[in-house]
Scaffold this active site. Structure first.
Site, PDB file in Angstrom:
ATOM      1  N   SER A 188       1.112  -1.313  -0.019  1.00  0.00           N
ATOM      2  CA  SER A 188       0.038   0.099  -0.054  1.00  0.00           C
ATOM      3  C   SER A 188       0.758   1.090  -0.020  1.00  0.00           C
ATOM      4  CB  SER A 188      -0.908  -0.053   1.164  1.00  0.00           C
ATOM      5  OG  SER A 188      -1.511   1.182   1.305  1.00  0.00           O
TER       6      SER A 188
ATOM      7  N   HIS B 158      -0.673  -1.344  -4.650  1.00  0.00           N
ATOM      8  CA  HIS B 158      -2.062  -0.731  -4.238  1.00  0.00           C
ATOM      9  C   HIS B 158      -1.870   0.756  -4.014  1.00  0.00           C
ATOM     10  CE1 HIS B 158      -6.176  -1.062  -2.542  1.00  0.00           C
ATOM     11  NE2 HIS B 158      -5.685  -0.283  -1.370  1.00  0.00           N
TER      12      HIS B 158
ATOM     13  N   ASP C 139      -3.764   4.085  -3.018  1.00  0.00           N
ATOM     14  CA  ASP C 139      -4.951   4.550  -2.388  1.00  0.00           C
ATOM     15  C   ASP C 139      -5.089   6.145  -2.901  1.00  0.00           C
ATOM     16  OD1 ASP C 139      -3.997   2.540   0.647  1.00  0.00           O
ATOM     17  OD2 ASP C 139      -6.092   2.529  -0.607  1.00  0.00           O
TER      18      ASP C 139
ATOM     19  N   MET D  47      -7.535   9.490  -2.063  1.00  0.00           N
ATOM     20  CA  MET D  47      -8.163   9.912  -1.241  1.00  0.00           C
ATOM     21  C   MET D  47      -8.668  11.451  -1.418  1.00  0.00           C
ATOM     22  SD  MET D  47      -7.118   8.314   2.282  1.00  0.00           S
ATOM     23  CE  MET D  47      -6.498   6.671   2.444  1.00  0.00           C
TER      24      MET D  47
ATOM     25  N   HIS E  30      -7.415   2.249  -5.629  1.00  0.00           N
ATOM     26  CA  HIS E  30      -8.422   2.002  -4.825  1.00  0.00           C
ATOM     27  C   HIS E  30      -8.931   3.783  -4.645  1.00  0.00           C
ATOM     28  CE1 HIS E  30      -9.713   1.288  -0.373  1.00  0.00           C
ATOM     29  NE2 HIS E  30     -10.773   1.527  -1.331  1.00  0.00           N
TER      30      HIS E  30
ATOM     31  N   MET F 120     -11.113   6.081  -3.041  1.00  0.00           N
ATOM     32  CA  MET F 120     -11.918   6.369  -1.861  1.00  0.00           C
ATOM     33  C   MET F 120     -12.214   7.867  -1.981  1.00  0.00           C
ATOM     34  SD  MET F 120      -9.665   4.667   1.108  1.00  0.00           S
ATOM     35  CE  MET F 120      -8.149   4.413   0.102  1.00  0.00           C
TER      36      MET F 120
ATOM     37  N   MET G 136     -12.659  -3.694   3.074  1.00  0.00           N
ATOM     38  CA  MET G 136     -11.875  -2.835   4.058  1.00  0.00           C
ATOM     39  C   MET G 136     -12.033  -3.389   5.286  1.00  0.00           C
ATOM     40  SD  MET G 136     -10.856  -0.366   2.145  1.00  0.00           S
ATOM     41  CE  MET G 136     -10.139   0.336   3.729  1.00  0.00           C
TER      42      MET G 136
ATOM     43  N   ASP H 154      -7.965  -5.022   3.016  1.00  0.00           N
ATOM     44  CA  ASP H 154      -7.093  -3.702   3.124  1.00  0.00           C
ATOM     45  C   ASP H 154      -7.306  -3.105   4.510  1.00  0.00           C
ATOM     46  OD1 ASP H 154      -7.476  -0.681   0.986  1.00  0.00           O
ATOM     47  OD2 ASP H 154      -6.008  -1.244   2.539  1.00  0.00           O
TER      48      ASP H 154
HETATM   49  C1  DX5 Z   1      -6.859   2.607   4.824  1.00  0.00           C
HETATM   50  C2  DX5 Z   1      -5.617   2.192   4.154  1.00  0.00           C
HETATM   51  C3  DX5 Z   1      -4.727   1.366   4.697  1.00  0.00           C
HETATM   52  C4  DX5 Z   1      -3.558   1.203   4.278  1.00  0.00           C
HETATM   53  C5  DX5 Z   1      -2.760   0.005   4.924  1.00  0.00           C
HETATM   54  O1  DX5 Z   1      -7.692   3.449   3.856  1.00  0.00           O
HETATM   55  O2  DX5 Z   1      -5.744   1.539   2.797  1.00  0.00           O
HETATM   56  O3  DX5 Z   1      -5.573   0.026   5.336  1.00  0.00           O
HETATM   57  O4  DX5 Z   1      -3.446   0.680   2.849  1.00  0.00           O
HETATM   58  O5  DX5 Z   1      -2.133   0.160   6.077  1.00  0.00           O
HETATM   59  P1  DX5 Z   1      -2.069  -0.531   7.523  1.00  0.00           P
HETATM   60  O6  DX5 Z   1      -1.288  -1.942   7.201  1.00  0.00           O
HETATM   61  O7  DX5 Z   1      -1.233   0.268   8.073  1.00  0.00           O
HETATM   62  O8  DX5 Z   1      -3.277  -0.708   7.821  1.00  0.00           O
HETATM   63 ZN    ZN Z   2      -6.789   0.680  -0.063  1.00  0.00          ZN
END
Ligand code: DX5
Ligand code: ZN
Length: 231
Positions: free
Chosen positions: A7, A32, A34, A36, A65, A67, A136, A174
């Site tokens: 991630s 991955h 993220d 946001m 991903h 969000m 999630m 995730d």
């Molecule tokens: C949440 C993120 C986290 C990240 C993973 O929105 O998507 O879950 O990827 O990080 P850890 O392993 O710290 O949860």
């Molecule tokens: Zn994610």
């Protein structure tokens, strides 16, 4: 096969290019990313320009991903940035089926991400238009949170649904995916692990060591589960 996906929101953005190269060489299966918007979730992370800047340094799939609210308005932006797979939140659009169809029509894998409280029934009328589900396992928005135990059951329910309906859909988990939670999510059917601060981005070991330990751990878990099933 259980796939490992770093991630990258957990990476040091100052050395992101080197991080991608090292993780690729260490043997991860996908990345991955993220995204946001500070609206759907109370945080901001990487945008299309950052994704575009690291695209040349790996051939591994970029799993974006989203969000973000109304993800259907931003698909082309992330496709042009180099996404190979895009997951959108069922809670963030009125037009989930059309959005998934559009992602697939553009040649990418289409995913649905579900917040912890969202039931899997949301997938009932898009199950034929989805390639993977992002469960999630924490509330979306921040790394370093605690795994929500009921998500083990959610993964199991998804696996049973896909097996019953005869669909081959990947189950991605995730959030707080680490050595305490990996056995349960794998046993219940998850096959794509998003690995952040809980298992990969740790100050005390190198990426190479972290990936190799993870792979070994996963392999042992699966053979242990196989043995139990054969008994
Ligand atoms: C949440 C993120 C986290 C990240 C993973 O929105 O998507 O879950 O990827 O990080 P850890 O392993 O710290 O949860
Ligand atoms: Zn994610």
């Amino acid at each position: 096969m259980t796939l490992i996906g770093p991630s990258l929101m957990c990476a040091d953005m100052g050395v992101l290019k080197e991080t991608v190269i090292r993780l690729d060489q260490a043997g991860v299966d996908f990345f991955h990313l993220d995204v946001m918007d500070g609206n759907f979730v109370p945080n901001f992370t990487m945008g299309p320009d950052l994704i575009k800047s690291i695209r040349p340094y790996t051939n591994k799939p970029f799993d974006v991903h989203l969000m973000v609210k109304n993800p259907e308005n931003h698909l082309d932006t992330f496709i042009e940035a180099g996404a190979n797979m895009i997951s959108v939140h069922a809670e963030a659009t009125e037009h989930l089926q059309r959005t998934l169809q559009t992602i697939r029509n553009k040649g990418l894998k289409a995913g649905v991400a579900l917040n912890p409280s969202t039931p899997i029934e949301e997938l009932k009328y898009v199950i034929d238009t989805v390639d993977y589900i992002t469960v999630m396992t924490v509330n979306p928005g921040f790394a370093g949170q605690k795994f929500i135990p009921l998500m083990y059951q959610k993964v199991k329910d998804l696996k049973q649904l896909f097996d019953k309906e005869g669909y081959k859909i990947d189950i991605q988990v995730d959030g707080n995916i680490g050595y305490e939670t990996i056995p349960g999510v794998i046993e219940n059917g998850a096959n794509m692990l998003v690995c952040g601060t809980s298992s990969l981005f740790k100050s005390d070991i190198s990426f190479e060591e972290a990936v190799s330990q993870l792979k070994k751990f996963i392999k042992n878990q699966k053979s242990a589960q196989l043995e139990i099933n054969l008994k």
